[in-house]
Design a protein around this motif. Structure first.
Motif, PDB file in Angstrom:
ATOM      1  N   ALA A 186     -68.420 -68.861  27.695  1.00  0.00           N
ATOM      2  CA  ALA A 186     -68.840 -68.688  26.388  1.00  0.00           C
ATOM      3  C   ALA A 186     -68.819 -67.269  25.901  1.00  0.00           C
ATOM      4  O   ALA A 186     -68.955 -66.401  26.864  1.00  0.00           O
ATOM      5  CB  ALA A 186     -70.295 -69.029  25.906  1.00  0.00           C
ATOM      6  N   ILE A 187     -68.624 -66.988  24.471  1.00  0.00           N
ATOM      7  CA  ILE A 187     -68.406 -65.741  24.100  1.00  0.00           C
ATOM      8  C   ILE A 187     -69.133 -65.551  22.745  1.00  0.00           C
ATOM      9  O   ILE A 187     -69.176 -66.403  22.123  1.00  0.00           O
ATOM     10  CB  ILE A 187     -66.740 -65.375  23.754  1.00  0.00           C
ATOM     11  N   LEU A 188     -69.903 -64.253  22.861  1.00  0.00           N
ATOM     12  CA  LEU A 188     -70.422 -63.941  21.739  1.00  0.00           C
ATOM     13  C   LEU A 188     -69.967 -62.584  21.151  1.00  0.00           C
ATOM     14  O   LEU A 188     -69.952 -61.838  22.134  1.00  0.00           O
ATOM     15  CB  LEU A 188     -71.969 -63.741  21.919  1.00  0.00           C
ATOM     16  N   ILE A 189     -69.699 -62.340  19.992  1.00  0.00           N
ATOM     17  CA  ILE A 189     -69.161 -61.096  19.453  1.00  0.00           C
ATOM     18  C   ILE A 189     -70.220 -60.469  18.588  1.00  0.00           C
ATOM     19  O   ILE A 189     -70.806 -61.120  17.530  1.00  0.00           O
ATOM     20  CB  ILE A 189     -67.775 -61.192  18.630  1.00  0.00           C
ATOM     21  N   ILE A 190     -70.465 -59.197  18.887  1.00  0.00           N
ATOM     22  CA  ILE A 190     -71.566 -58.761  18.001  1.00  0.00           C
ATOM     23  C   ILE A 190     -70.892 -57.530  17.124  1.00  0.00           C
ATOM     24  O   ILE A 190     -70.378 -56.558  17.871  1.00  0.00           O
ATOM     25  CB  ILE A 190     -72.815 -58.107  18.548  1.00  0.00           C
ATOM     26  N   GLU A 191     -70.785 -57.448  15.761  1.00  0.00           N
ATOM     27  CA  GLU A 191     -70.173 -56.395  15.435  1.00  0.00           C
ATOM     28  C   GLU A 191     -71.023 -55.641  14.405  1.00  0.00           C
ATOM     29  O   GLU A 191     -72.158 -56.167  13.783  1.00  0.00           O
ATOM     30  CB  GLU A 191     -68.725 -56.854  14.688  1.00  0.00           C
ATOM     31  N   ALA A 192     -70.714 -54.342  13.978  1.00  0.00           N
ATOM     32  CA  ALA A 192     -71.475 -53.634  13.009  1.00  0.00           C
ATOM     33  C   ALA A 192     -70.715 -53.485  11.863  1.00  0.00           C
ATOM     34  O   ALA A 192     -69.441 -53.163  11.783  1.00  0.00           O
ATOM     35  CB  ALA A 192     -71.657 -52.317  13.771  1.00  0.00           C
ATOM     36  N   GLU A 193     -71.530 -53.760  10.546  1.00  0.00           N
ATOM     37  CA  GLU A 193     -70.840 -53.608   9.324  1.00  0.00           C
ATOM     38  C   GLU A 193     -70.393 -52.606   8.904  1.00  0.00           C
ATOM     39  O   GLU A 193     -68.936 -52.318   8.425  1.00  0.00           O
ATOM     40  CB  GLU A 193     -71.872 -54.131   8.144  1.00  0.00           C
ATOM     41  N   ASN A 194     -70.939 -51.099   9.345  1.00  0.00           N
ATOM     42  CA  ASN A 194     -70.478 -49.836   8.777  1.00  0.00           C
ATOM     43  C   ASN A 194     -69.812 -49.181  10.179  1.00  0.00           C
ATOM     44  O   ASN A 194     -70.183 -47.932  10.238  1.00  0.00           O
ATOM     45  CB  ASN A 194     -71.365 -49.070   8.438  1.00  0.00           C
ATOM     46  N   ASP A 195     -69.106 -49.813  11.170  1.00  0.00           N
ATOM     47  CA  ASP A 195     -68.781 -49.174  12.391  1.00  0.00           C
ATOM     48  C   ASP A 195     -67.752 -48.386  12.068  1.00  0.00           C
ATOM     49  O   ASP A 195     -66.481 -48.465  11.267  1.00  0.00           O
ATOM     50  CB  ASP A 195     -68.239 -50.188  13.199  1.00  0.00           C
ATOM     51  N   ARG A 196     -67.787 -47.012  12.249  1.00  0.00           N
ATOM     52  CA  ARG A 196     -66.801 -45.926  11.932  1.00  0.00           C
ATOM     53  C   ARG A 196     -65.876 -45.514  13.177  1.00  0.00           C
ATOM     54  O   ARG A 196     -65.022 -44.993  13.236  1.00  0.00           O
ATOM     55  CB  ARG A 196     -67.198 -44.701  11.488  1.00  0.00           C
ATOM     56  N   ILE A 197     -65.993 -46.288  14.334  1.00  0.00           N
ATOM     57  CA  ILE A 197     -65.351 -46.017  15.555  1.00  0.00           C
ATOM     58  C   ILE A 197     -64.069 -47.322  15.747  1.00  0.00           C
ATOM     59  O   ILE A 197     -63.165 -46.986  16.011  1.00  0.00           O
ATOM     60  CB  ILE A 197     -66.214 -46.130  16.700  1.00  0.00           C
ATOM     61  N   VAL A 198     -64.909 -48.625  15.644  1.00  0.00           N
ATOM     62  CA  VAL A 198     -63.968 -49.889  15.846  1.00  0.00           C
ATOM     63  C   VAL A 198     -63.611 -50.273  14.354  1.00  0.00           C
ATOM     64  O   VAL A 198     -64.517 -50.389  13.427  1.00  0.00           O
ATOM     65  CB  VAL A 198     -65.021 -50.937  16.276  1.00  0.00           C
ATOM     66  N   SER A 199     -62.535 -50.044  14.021  1.00  0.00           N
ATOM     67  CA  SER A 199     -61.949 -50.215  12.620  1.00  0.00           C
ATOM     68  C   SER A 199     -61.951 -51.539  11.961  1.00  0.00           C
ATOM     69  O   SER A 199     -62.345 -52.504  12.924  1.00  0.00           O
ATOM     70  CB  SER A 199     -60.435 -49.581  12.378  1.00  0.00           C
ATOM     71  N   ASP A 200     -61.910 -51.830  10.924  1.00  0.00           N
ATOM     72  CA  ASP A 200     -61.914 -53.063  10.366  1.00  0.00           C
ATOM     73  C   ASP A 200     -60.760 -53.999  10.883  1.00  0.00           C
ATOM     74  O   ASP A 200     -61.236 -55.257  11.328  1.00  0.00           O
ATOM     75  CB  ASP A 200     -62.063 -53.152   8.976  1.00  0.00           C
ATOM     76  N   LYS A 201     -59.784 -53.340  10.943  1.00  0.00           N
ATOM     77  CA  LYS A 201     -58.580 -54.033  11.663  1.00  0.00           C
ATOM     78  C   LYS A 201     -58.825 -54.664  12.916  1.00  0.00           C
ATOM     79  O   LYS A 201     -58.643 -55.564  13.307  1.00  0.00           O
ATOM     80  CB  LYS A 201     -57.295 -53.190  11.470  1.00  0.00           C
ATOM     81  N   GLU A 202     -59.567 -53.783  13.919  1.00  0.00           N
ATOM     82  CA  GLU A 202     -59.529 -54.139  15.109  1.00  0.00           C
ATOM     83  C   GLU A 202     -60.711 -55.055  15.368  1.00  0.00           C
ATOM     84  O   GLU A 202     -60.638 -56.153  16.432  1.00  0.00           O
ATOM     85  CB  GLU A 202     -59.996 -52.843  15.769  1.00  0.00           C
ATOM     86  N   GLN A 212     -62.853 -69.318  18.050  1.00  0.00           N
ATOM     87  CA  GLN A 212     -63.931 -70.132  18.071  1.00  0.00           C
ATOM     88  C   GLN A 212     -65.315 -69.676  18.257  1.00  0.00           C
ATOM     89  O   GLN A 212     -66.530 -70.479  18.408  1.00  0.00           O
ATOM     90  CB  GLN A 212     -63.481 -71.608  18.995  1.00  0.00           C
ATOM     91  N   VAL A 213     -65.434 -68.510  18.698  1.00  0.00           N
ATOM     92  CA  VAL A 213     -66.776 -67.964  19.201  1.00  0.00           C
ATOM     93  C   VAL A 213     -67.630 -67.795  17.990  1.00  0.00           C
ATOM     94  O   VAL A 213     -67.340 -67.444  16.785  1.00  0.00           O
ATOM     95  CB  VAL A 213     -66.623 -66.830  20.080  1.00  0.00           C
ATOM     96  N   LYS A 214     -69.063 -67.500  18.486  1.00  0.00           N
ATOM     97  CA  LYS A 214     -69.999 -67.100  17.498  1.00  0.00           C
ATOM     98  C   LYS A 214     -69.965 -65.571  17.014  1.00  0.00           C
ATOM     99  O   LYS A 214     -69.568 -64.841  18.300  1.00  0.00           O
ATOM    100  CB  LYS A 214     -71.438 -67.468  17.971  1.00  0.00           C
ATOM    101  N   THR A 215     -70.078 -65.285  15.839  1.00  0.00           N
ATOM    102  CA  THR A 215     -70.289 -63.825  15.528  1.00  0.00           C
ATOM    103  C   THR A 215     -71.545 -63.455  14.983  1.00  0.00           C
ATOM    104  O   THR A 215     -71.887 -64.117  14.076  1.00  0.00           O
ATOM    105  CB  THR A 215     -69.155 -63.487  14.761  1.00  0.00           C
ATOM    106  N   ILE A 216     -72.106 -62.525  15.214  1.00  0.00           N
ATOM    107  CA  ILE A 216     -73.344 -61.850  14.652  1.00  0.00           C
ATOM    108  C   ILE A 216     -72.787 -60.408  13.936  1.00  0.00           C
ATOM    109  O   ILE A 216     -72.499 -59.601  14.676  1.00  0.00           O
ATOM    110  CB  ILE A 216     -74.379 -61.671  15.662  1.00  0.00           C
ATOM    111  N   LEU A 217     -73.246 -60.321  12.815  1.00  0.00           N
ATOM    112  CA  LEU A 217     -72.754 -59.259  11.809  1.00  0.00           C
ATOM    113  C   LEU A 217     -74.063 -58.375  11.825  1.00  0.00           C
ATOM    114  O   LEU A 217     -75.063 -58.862  11.295  1.00  0.00           O
ATOM    115  CB  LEU A 217     -72.269 -59.341  10.825  1.00  0.00           C
ATOM    116  N   LEU A 218     -74.200 -57.061  12.380  1.00  0.00           N
ATOM    117  CA  LEU A 218     -75.306 -56.224  12.185  1.00  0.00           C
ATOM    118  C   LEU A 218     -75.133 -55.412  10.790  1.00  0.00           C
ATOM    119  O   LEU A 218     -74.277 -54.489  10.690  1.00  0.00           O
ATOM    120  CB  LEU A 218     -75.546 -55.202  13.394  1.00  0.00           C
ATOM    121  N   GLU A 219     -76.002 -56.012   9.929  1.00  0.00           N
ATOM    122  CA  GLU A 219     -75.662 -55.186   8.478  1.00  0.00           C
ATOM    123  C   GLU A 219     -76.323 -53.941   8.412  1.00  0.00           C
ATOM    124  O   GLU A 219     -77.419 -53.668   9.023  1.00  0.00           O
ATOM    125  CB  GLU A 219     -76.299 -56.380   7.515  1.00  0.00           C
ATOM    126  N   ASN A 220     -75.691 -53.204   7.413  1.00  0.00           N
ATOM    127  CA  ASN A 220     -76.114 -51.804   7.294  1.00  0.00           C
ATOM    128  C   ASN A 220     -76.262 -51.140   8.664  1.00  0.00           C
ATOM    129  O   ASN A 220     -77.038 -50.026   8.734  1.00  0.00           O
ATOM    130  CB  ASN A 220     -77.342 -51.545   6.809  1.00  0.00           C
TER     131      ASN A 220
END
Length: 251
Positions: A186-202, A212-220
Motif C-alpha cells: 500500500a502507498i500513502l501520499i502526504i502532500e503540503a498545499e503550500n510546498d515551495r520545494i516540491v512543485s505543483d507539477k511534481e 489508486q493510492v490515498k492522498t492526504i493534503l496538509l492545508e496551509n
C-alpha cells in the motif's frame, strides 16, 4: 523505517519515532558521509533489514527519504509492506539541473560559511512556516536546527553526500505506473498545499504515477509546516494506515 529528508538526520524525526515505537519497531538511520548513489543507499537499508531480521518493512519517507523508499520497493518488493511518501516526488530532469547547481555552490563554500548560511536559511524557512504554531514550538525547532549545524551533526560533507544521492535519483531513475503491478503493498501520499520545494507539477506527477493510492493534503502547510511543527494528528493517521496495511498483508 523512517527515512529523513535532505539536509536532515534521523533523530530529527524523534516525535514520529517515539509515537510509532509504541506499536512498532522503528529504525531511523541517517545517510552516512561517503554514500553518493541511490544503489548504495538501498543496499545499506537492505543490510539493516538483514541484520535486524526484518521480514517486512513499512517506509515513512520524508522528501528525499520518500524518493529512496520508492527505489527500495522496486529493488526489494518482497520486503516492503507499505510506503508513506511525505512531501516527496518522483525523478525529475528539471530538479537534476537545480541540484547540480546547488552542489557546485556547496562545494565552493568554506565549511564555516556553509554552517552560517545553513542556519540562516533554516531559520527563515521555519519562521515562515510556523505562523500557526506556538512561540515555544517555533523556538524549539529553531534551536534544534541551529544546534544540528553548530554541533557538526549536519555538516558540509554530509550535505554533499545527500545531494549526490538526490542528483543520482533525479538523473538516472525513471518510474512507470507498471513498475509495481505485481506488488501487493500500500502507498500513502502526504502532500503540503503550500510546498515551495516540491512543485505543483511534481506533486501531480507523483499522484499520476500512483493513481489508486490515498492522498492526504496538509492545508496551509509548507514543506516543513505541519509535519514538523504540528505532527500529532498526521502521526495518528500514519499509524492507522500502517495498521491497516499490516492487516491487509496478513489476509
Amino acid at each position: 523505517m523512517i527515512l529523513h529528508g535532505g539536509g536532515s538526520v534521523g533523530e530529527a524525526s524523534f516525535r514520529y519515532i517515539l509515537s510509532l515505537s509504541e506499536e512498532y519497531k522503528v529504525i531511523a538511520p541517517t545517510l552516512p558521509v561517503g554514500v553518493s548513489t541511490v544503489e548504495d543507499t538501498v543496499k545499506g537499508l537492505h543490510t539493516i533489514c538483514e541484520k535486524e531480521d526484518i521480514e517486512e518493512v513499512h517506509f515513512l519517507g520524508f522528501s528525499q527519504g520518500g524518493m529512496i523508499a520508492q527505489c527500495f520497493v522496486r529493488a526489494h518488493p518482497e520486503l516492503t509492506q507499505s510506503l508513506i511518501l511525505f512531501v516527496s516526488m518522483g525523478p525529475s530532469q528539471d530538479y537534476a539541473k537545480k541540484f547540480n547547481q546547488y552542489r557546485t555552490m556547496i562545494g565552493l563554500v568554506p565549511a564555516p560559511l556553509f554552517r552560517l548560511l545553513s542556519k540562516y536559511f533554516i531559520t527563515k524557512q521555519i519562521s515562515a512556516e510556523s505562523v500557526n504554531s506556538s512561540e515555544a514550538e517555533k523556538e524549539f525547532w529553531l534551536t534544534f536546527s541551529r544546534e544540528m549545524f553548530e554541533s557538526r551533526r549536519m555538516n558540509k560533507e554530509l550535505m554533499l553526500s545527500q545531494t549526490d544521492v538526490l542528483i543520482d535519483y533525479f538523473e538516472n531513475y525513471r518510474f512507470t505506473k507498471d513498475d509495481l503491478e505485481t506488488w501487493d503493498g500500500a502507498i500513502l501520499i502526504i502532500e503540503a498545499e503550500n510546498d515551495r520545494i516540491v512543485s505543483d507539477k511534481e506533486r501531480q506527477d507523483l499522484k499520476e504515477l500512483y493513481p489508486q493510492v490515498k492522498t492526504i493534503l496538509l492545508e496551509n502547510s509548507g514543506h516543513f509546516g505541519t509535519g514538523l511543527l504540528q505532527p500529532m494528528e498526521i502521526i495518528n493517521k500514519i499509524s492507522e494506515f500502517v495498521s491497516n496495511s499490516s492487516q491487509q498483508g496478513q489476509t
